[in-house]
Design a protein around this motif. Structure first.
Motif, PDB file in Angstrom:
ATOM      1  N   VAL A 134       0.831  -1.200   0.000  1.00  0.00           N
ATOM      2  CA  VAL A 134       0.000   0.000   0.000  1.00  0.00           C
ATOM      3  C   VAL A 134       0.868   1.254   0.000  1.00  0.00           C
ATOM      4  CG1 VAL A 134      -1.690   1.310   1.361  1.00  0.00           C
ATOM      5  CG2 VAL A 134      -1.975  -1.151   1.047  1.00  0.00           C
ATOM      6  N   ALA A 135       1.997   1.216   0.714  1.00  0.00           N
ATOM      7  CA  ALA A 135       2.902   2.368   0.722  1.00  0.00           C
ATOM      8  C   ALA A 135       3.445   2.650  -0.674  1.00  0.00           C
ATOM      9  CB  ALA A 135       4.050   2.115   1.696  1.00  0.00           C
ATOM     10  N   VAL A 136       3.796   1.593  -1.406  1.00  0.00           N
ATOM     11  CA  VAL A 136       4.261   1.773  -2.789  1.00  0.00           C
ATOM     12  C   VAL A 136       3.149   2.374  -3.644  1.00  0.00           C
ATOM     13  CG1 VAL A 136       4.997   0.555  -4.872  1.00  0.00           C
ATOM     14  CG2 VAL A 136       6.000  -0.046  -2.659  1.00  0.00           C
ATOM     15  N   GLY A 137       1.922   1.871  -3.454  1.00  0.00           N
ATOM     16  CA  GLY A 137       0.792   2.422  -4.197  1.00  0.00           C
ATOM     17  C   GLY A 137       0.548   3.883  -3.864  1.00  0.00           C
ATOM     18  N   ALA A 138       0.637   4.230  -2.561  1.00  0.00           N
ATOM     19  CA  ALA A 138       0.434   5.618  -2.143  1.00  0.00           C
ATOM     20  C   ALA A 138       1.493   6.534  -2.744  1.00  0.00           C
ATOM     21  CB  ALA A 138       0.455   5.705  -0.621  1.00  0.00           C
ATOM     22  N   LEU A 139       2.758   6.090  -2.706  1.00  0.00           N
ATOM     23  CA  LEU A 139       3.830   6.894  -3.285  1.00  0.00           C
ATOM     24  C   LEU A 139       3.633   7.072  -4.792  1.00  0.00           C
ATOM     25  CD1 LEU A 139       6.919   5.455  -1.370  1.00  0.00           C
ATOM     26  CD2 LEU A 139       6.023   7.775  -1.214  1.00  0.00           C
ATOM     27  N   GLY A 140       3.252   5.993  -5.478  1.00  0.00           N
ATOM     28  CA  GLY A 140       3.037   6.074  -6.915  1.00  0.00           C
ATOM     29  C   GLY A 140       1.926   7.053  -7.271  1.00  0.00           C
ATOM     30  N   LEU A 141       0.805   6.979  -6.536  1.00  0.00           N
ATOM     31  CA  LEU A 141      -0.318   7.875  -6.817  1.00  0.00           C
ATOM     32  C   LEU A 141       0.037   9.325  -6.499  1.00  0.00           C
ATOM     33  CD1 LEU A 141      -3.282   5.723  -5.461  1.00  0.00           C
ATOM     34  CD2 LEU A 141      -2.885   6.386  -7.834  1.00  0.00           C
ATOM     35  N   TYR A 142       0.709   9.549  -5.364  1.00  0.00           N
ATOM     36  CA  TYR A 142       1.056  10.919  -4.988  1.00  0.00           C
ATOM     37  C   TYR A 142       2.061  11.527  -5.962  1.00  0.00           C
ATOM     38  CZ  TYR A 142       3.182  14.800  -2.519  1.00  0.00           C
ATOM     39  OH  TYR A 142       3.689  16.038  -2.200  1.00  0.00           O
ATOM     40  N   LEU A 143       3.128  10.790  -6.258  1.00  0.00           N
ATOM     41  CA  LEU A 143       4.133  11.307  -7.187  1.00  0.00           C
ATOM     42  C   LEU A 143       3.553  11.464  -8.594  1.00  0.00           C
ATOM     43  CD1 LEU A 143       7.264   9.276  -6.010  1.00  0.00           C
ATOM     44  CD2 LEU A 143       6.783  11.703  -5.622  1.00  0.00           C
ATOM     45  N   GLY A 144       2.719  10.517  -9.010  1.00  0.00           N
ATOM     46  CA  GLY A 144       2.089  10.627 -10.325  1.00  0.00           C
ATOM     47  C   GLY A 144       1.186  11.844 -10.419  1.00  0.00           C
ATOM     48  N   LEU A 145       0.416  12.098  -9.345  1.00  0.00           N
ATOM     49  CA  LEU A 145      -0.456  13.271  -9.323  1.00  0.00           C
ATOM     50  C   LEU A 145       0.374  14.556  -9.374  1.00  0.00           C
ATOM     51  CD1 LEU A 145      -3.259  14.580  -8.941  1.00  0.00           C
ATOM     52  CD2 LEU A 145      -2.901  14.361  -6.471  1.00  0.00           C
ATOM     53  N   GLY A 146       1.421  14.618  -8.538  1.00  0.00           N
ATOM     54  CA  GLY A 146       2.262  15.805  -8.533  1.00  0.00           C
ATOM     55  C   GLY A 146       2.913  16.056  -9.888  1.00  0.00           C
ATOM     56  N   TYR A 147       3.397  15.003 -10.536  1.00  0.00           N
ATOM     57  CA  TYR A 147       4.042  15.135 -11.843  1.00  0.00           C
ATOM     58  C   TYR A 147       3.032  15.581 -12.895  1.00  0.00           C
ATOM     59  CZ  TYR A 147       6.414  13.827 -16.178  1.00  0.00           C
ATOM     60  OH  TYR A 147       6.957  13.846 -17.440  1.00  0.00           O
ATOM     61  N   ALA A 148       1.846  14.957 -12.891  1.00  0.00           N
ATOM     62  CA  ALA A 148       0.844  15.276 -13.908  1.00  0.00           C
ATOM     63  C   ALA A 148       0.399  16.731 -13.812  1.00  0.00           C
ATOM     64  CB  ALA A 148      -0.358  14.346 -13.769  1.00  0.00           C
ATOM     65  N   VAL A 149       0.223  17.230 -12.599  1.00  0.00           N
ATOM     66  CA  VAL A 149      -0.202  18.621 -12.433  1.00  0.00           C
ATOM     67  C   VAL A 149       0.940  19.580 -12.783  1.00  0.00           C
ATOM     68  CG1 VAL A 149      -0.968  20.341 -10.745  1.00  0.00           C
ATOM     69  CG2 VAL A 149      -1.979  18.062 -10.731  1.00  0.00           C
ATOM     70  N   ALA A 150       2.165  19.248 -12.335  1.00  0.00           N
ATOM     71  CA  ALA A 150       3.307  20.122 -12.601  1.00  0.00           C
ATOM     72  C   ALA A 150       3.604  20.221 -14.094  1.00  0.00           C
ATOM     73  CB  ALA A 150       4.531  19.614 -11.845  1.00  0.00           C
ATOM     74  N   ARG A 151       3.411  19.137 -14.837  1.00  0.00           N
ATOM     75  CA  ARG A 151       3.698  19.130 -16.270  1.00  0.00           C
ATOM     76  C   ARG A 151       2.514  19.600 -17.115  1.00  0.00           C
ATOM     77  NH1 ARG A 151       8.666  18.936 -18.057  1.00  0.00           N
ATOM     78  NH2 ARG A 151       7.987  17.778 -19.915  1.00  0.00           N
ATOM     79  N   GLY A 152       1.405  19.909 -16.481  1.00  0.00           N
ATOM     80  CA  GLY A 152       0.243  20.360 -17.228  1.00  0.00           C
ATOM     81  C   GLY A 152      -0.569  19.248 -17.838  1.00  0.00           C
ATOM     82  N   LEU A 153      -0.233  17.999 -17.522  1.00  0.00           N
ATOM     83  CA  LEU A 153      -1.006  16.867 -18.041  1.00  0.00           C
ATOM     84  C   LEU A 153      -2.383  16.790 -17.393  1.00  0.00           C
ATOM     85  CD1 LEU A 153       1.843  14.180 -18.015  1.00  0.00           C
ATOM     86  CD2 LEU A 153       1.085  15.604 -19.933  1.00  0.00           C
TER      87      LEU A 153
END
Length: 246
Positions: A134-153
């Motif tokens: 679950v920790a890996v899943g949480a990190l993946g979702l959080y980092l993915g969300l941060g990257y997607a918003v920062a890159r304008g995706l």
């Protein structure tokens, strides 16, 4: 001297214990939906558009989904489902947290702490190994969300001020780094606590089983005596008698 055998992994919680823990997680989820999502909804409502704006409508959808999933989970728990339901609940909690995080600032959201709550819940329902997953899943979702918003995706919510979503490079880096460290720390702590709890529960169950075997052995010995044996209470009333005493 041969090396010591590796320690056995802690046993999974019994079904009844797991069912109680899942019911507790269900109550916690409803509390989060009512307090956090509901409170955020009150602050997010715009006077001119009311609940039809993107953020309030999304929060209402999250609240509705939470109550629907919780009701379904309660029904499945009553029917005896536990292990698969535990993973389904954890997956939903991760998605719920990600949705709330997106609606409240993405990488800089104050609600990223809820990822840690989900990891703790995983540790005490599906065990230390499950908490790591679950920790890996949480990190993946959080980092993915941060990257997607920062890159304008993924654009910010259209009814919100975009400034909290447009972090400078050092602000974004600090937010990502601090939250990742926090989540990893929670995962390590939760795994350690869950391992100790599982071992303690296993030792208690073994002690109870030993006491039960000892009681049966004592009962067998008393029944096999050729001489009569009675036990009396303090007032002289017969409590037990072996067959020979009859």
């Amino acid at each position: 001297m041969s090396p010591p055998a590796p320690a056995a992994p802690p046993p999974a919680p019994p079904e009844e214990t797991l069912r109680r823990r899942l019911m507790g997680a269900l109550v916690l989820r409803l509390a989060v939906a009512t307090l956090l999502l509901g409170g955020t909804l009150l602050f997010a409502v715009d006077g001119s558009r009311g609940y039809s704006a993107f953020t309030p409508a999304s929060l209402i959808a999250l609240i509705t989904a939470t109550y629907a999933i919780s009701g379904l989970s309660a029904g499945l728990l009553a029917s005896g489902a536990t292990r698969g339901l535990a993973w389904a609940q954890l997956a939903f909690d991760l998605l719920l947290t990600t949705g709330l995080t997106y609606l409240s600032g993405a990488a800089g959201s104050v609600f990223t702490i809820l990822y840690g709550v989900v990891i703790l819940n995983a540790a005490f329902t599906v065990g230390p190994a499950g908490a790591r997953v679950v920790a890996v899943g949480a990190l993946g979702l959080y980092l993915g969300l941060g990257y997607a918003v920062a890159r304008g995706l993924l654009p910010p919510p259209p009814d919100q001020n975009p400034r909290p979503y447009q972090l400078e490079a050092h602000e974004l880096g600090f937010a990502l780094f601090s939250n990742v460290v926090a989540l990893l720390s929670v995962a390590g702590l939760a795994g350690g606590l869950a391992s100790r709890l599982a071992r303690t529960g296993g030792e208690l169950r073994r002690a109870e089983a030993s006491a039960s075997r000892l009681a049966r052995l004592n009962d067998d010995i008393v029944r096999s005596l050729s001489a009569g044996l009675l036990t009396l209470d303090a007032e002289g009333v017969i409590q037990t008698a072996n067959p020979a005493a009859g």
